[in-house]
Design a protein around this motif. Structure first.
Motif, PDB file in Angstrom:
ATOM      1  N   MET A   1       0.831  -1.208   0.000  1.00 24.25           N
ATOM      2  CA  MET A   1       0.000   0.000   0.000  1.00 24.25           C
ATOM      3  C   MET A   1       0.860   1.250   0.000  1.00 24.25           C
ATOM      4  O   MET A   1       0.562   2.249  -0.640  1.00 24.25           O
ATOM      5  CB  MET A   1      -0.921  -0.004   1.224  1.00 24.25           C
ATOM      6  N   THR A   2       2.003   1.190   0.770  1.00 23.94           N
ATOM      7  CA  THR A   2       2.890   2.358   0.822  1.00 23.94           C
ATOM      8  C   THR A   2       3.458   2.653  -0.551  1.00 23.94           C
ATOM      9  O   THR A   2       3.491   3.806  -0.997  1.00 23.94           O
ATOM     10  CB  THR A   2       4.031   2.109   1.824  1.00 23.94           C
ATOM     11  N   LYS A   3       3.891   1.573  -1.243  1.00 26.33           N
ATOM     12  CA  LYS A   3       4.439   1.764  -2.593  1.00 26.33           C
ATOM     13  C   LYS A   3       3.379   2.329  -3.517  1.00 26.33           C
ATOM     14  O   LYS A   3       3.644   3.241  -4.312  1.00 26.33           O
ATOM     15  CB  LYS A   3       4.960   0.434  -3.149  1.00 26.33           C
ATOM     16  N   GLN A   4       2.186   1.781  -3.436  1.00 29.87           N
ATOM     17  CA  GLN A   4       1.121   2.248  -4.325  1.00 29.87           C
ATOM     18  C   GLN A   4       0.827   3.728  -4.097  1.00 29.87           C
ATOM     19  O   GLN A   4       0.600   4.481  -5.029  1.00 29.87           O
ATOM     20  CB  GLN A   4      -0.141   1.416  -4.081  1.00 29.87           C
ATOM     21  N   SER A   5       0.817   4.156  -2.820  1.00 26.35           N
ATOM     22  CA  SER A   5       0.538   5.570  -2.537  1.00 26.35           C
ATOM     23  C   SER A   5       1.649   6.450  -3.082  1.00 26.35           C
ATOM     24  O   SER A   5       1.390   7.535  -3.602  1.00 26.35           O
ATOM     25  CB  SER A   5       0.389   5.785  -1.030  1.00 26.35           C
ATOM     26  N   ILE A   6       2.891   5.990  -2.967  1.00 23.92           N
ATOM     27  CA  ILE A   6       4.017   6.769  -3.497  1.00 23.92           C
ATOM     28  C   ILE A   6       3.943   6.859  -5.011  1.00 23.92           C
ATOM     29  O   ILE A   6       4.116   7.923  -5.607  1.00 23.92           O
ATOM     30  CB  ILE A   6       5.356   6.137  -3.056  1.00 23.92           C
ATOM     31  N   PHE A   7       3.644   5.718  -5.650  1.00 21.57           N
ATOM     32  CA  PHE A   7       3.551   5.717  -7.102  1.00 21.57           C
ATOM     33  C   PHE A   7       2.379   6.572  -7.574  1.00 21.57           C
ATOM     34  O   PHE A   7       2.451   7.231  -8.607  1.00 21.57           O
ATOM     35  CB  PHE A   7       3.404   4.283  -7.614  1.00 21.57           C
ATOM     36  N   GLY A   8       1.293   6.553  -6.787  1.00 19.19           N
ATOM     37  CA  GLY A   8       0.155   7.411  -7.124  1.00 19.19           C
ATOM     38  C   GLY A   8       0.528   8.873  -7.029  1.00 19.19           C
ATOM     39  O   GLY A   8       0.121   9.693  -7.851  1.00 19.19           O
ATOM     40  N   ARG A   9       1.296   9.233  -6.016  1.00 19.60           N
ATOM     41  CA  ARG A   9       1.737  10.618  -5.874  1.00 19.60           C
ATOM     42  C   ARG A   9       2.658  11.029  -7.010  1.00 19.60           C
ATOM     43  O   ARG A   9       2.647  12.176  -7.444  1.00 19.60           O
ATOM     44  CB  ARG A   9       2.452  10.799  -4.531  1.00 19.60           C
ATOM     45  N   ILE A  10       3.482  10.087  -7.485  1.00 21.74           N
ATOM     46  CA  ILE A  10       4.340  10.392  -8.636  1.00 21.74           C
ATOM     47  C   ILE A  10       3.479  10.829  -9.806  1.00 21.74           C
ATOM     48  O   ILE A  10       3.717  11.862 -10.440  1.00 21.74           O
ATOM     49  CB  ILE A  10       5.184   9.156  -9.040  1.00 21.74           C
ATOM     50  N   ALA A  49      11.383   3.523  -2.770  1.00 19.54           N
ATOM     51  CA  ALA A  49      10.436   2.485  -3.173  1.00 19.54           C
ATOM     52  C   ALA A  49      10.864   1.825  -4.481  1.00 19.54           C
ATOM     53  O   ALA A  49      10.777   0.606  -4.641  1.00 19.54           O
ATOM     54  CB  ALA A  49       9.040   3.079  -3.319  1.00 19.54           C
ATOM     55  N   ILE A  50      11.326   2.636  -5.428  1.00 19.91           N
ATOM     56  CA  ILE A  50      11.762   2.085  -6.717  1.00 19.91           C
ATOM     57  C   ILE A  50      13.005   1.233  -6.525  1.00 19.91           C
ATOM     58  O   ILE A  50      13.156   0.173  -7.167  1.00 19.91           O
ATOM     59  CB  ILE A  50      12.018   3.227  -7.722  1.00 19.91           C
TER      60      ILE A  50
END
Length: 243
Positions: A1-10, A49-50
């Protein structure tokens, strides 16, 4: 979920319309400073994250390479066992030949297992590689957007300072505007003009008075001439009567 939120913010930050945000901001400079901080922090989170995603991908690639190597190794063992069985069978040693054929079958079974594992991992590897490339592209987009933000911030500050300097110049010019009747300089000029007008009036009055005096002298001269001629007439008339 943390990764998804970061990728969404990107994705959200890349699509952000900086010009529109600046127009809506009450204090564009503070807003840009905050955006720069947000982008910098999100870039740091995204990079972490990446990096983790790339690390997992490399583990999958390593496991896949090991499966491929293991399949090749079991294939070589199967070939060796089968070859040995053929040699023993040719030599008439059927029992040992069967034994090595069985070993070849076991090796082939393990080869198939390794090949299946390697094959099963290939779609996941392809998907993970695609995700990583997209994330790298998104990260590059964020970094480019950050540089744009920094450039806009510098441009905005420069424009603000220029505008402030221009306003100061305009205020200074306005304060010494000689056409402004409310300014000290305007009042002083008006006073000088009145003094000049008074002096001109006095000079004109003085000139008029002097001309009048000369006119009076001319009138006196004319009267004197008349008196002289009258006297001459009287004197001449008396002489005419006498003679």
């Amino acid at each position: 979920m943390t990764k998804q939120s970061i990728f969404g913010r990107i994705s959200t930050l890349i699509r952000a319309n900086v010009n529109a945000l600046i127009d809506q901001a009450e204090d564009p400079e503070k807003m840009l400073d905050q955006l720069v901080r947000d982008f910098t922090n999100n870039i740091a989170d995204a990079e972490a994250a990446i990096a983790e995603t790339i690390g997992n991908l490399r583990l999958l690639e390593r496991d896949h390479a090991e499966d491929v190597a293991t399949a090749k190794e079991w294939g070589n063992k199967a070939l060796a066992a089968s070859t040995k069985a053929d040699e023993l069978r040719t030599a008439g040693n059927t029992a040992d030949a069967d034994k090595f054929d069985n070993l070849a079958k076991i090796a082939l079974t393990r080869q198939l297992t390794a090949e299946n594992e390697a094959k099963a991992a290939e779609p996941q590897l392809a998907a993970q590689n695609e995700v990583v490339e997209k994330l790298k592209g998104g990260l590059d987009g964020m970094k480019a957007k950050l540089e744009d933000l920094k450039a806009k911030r510098s441009e905005l500050i420069a424009r603000a300072k220029t505008a402030e300097a221009q306003n100061k110049v305009h205020d200074a010019v306005k304060s010494i505007n000689v056409m402004d009747p409310t300014s000290d300089l305007g009042r002083f000029e008006d006073k000088v003009r009145r003094q000049e007008a008074l002096a001109a009036g006095q000079a004109e009055l003085a000139a008029s008075s002097l001309d009048a005096q000369f006119e009076q002298l001319d009138d006196l001269g004319q009267l004197t001439e008349v008196e002289a001629r009258l006297a001459a007439l009287k004197s001449g008339g008396a002489q005419a009567i006498t003679s």
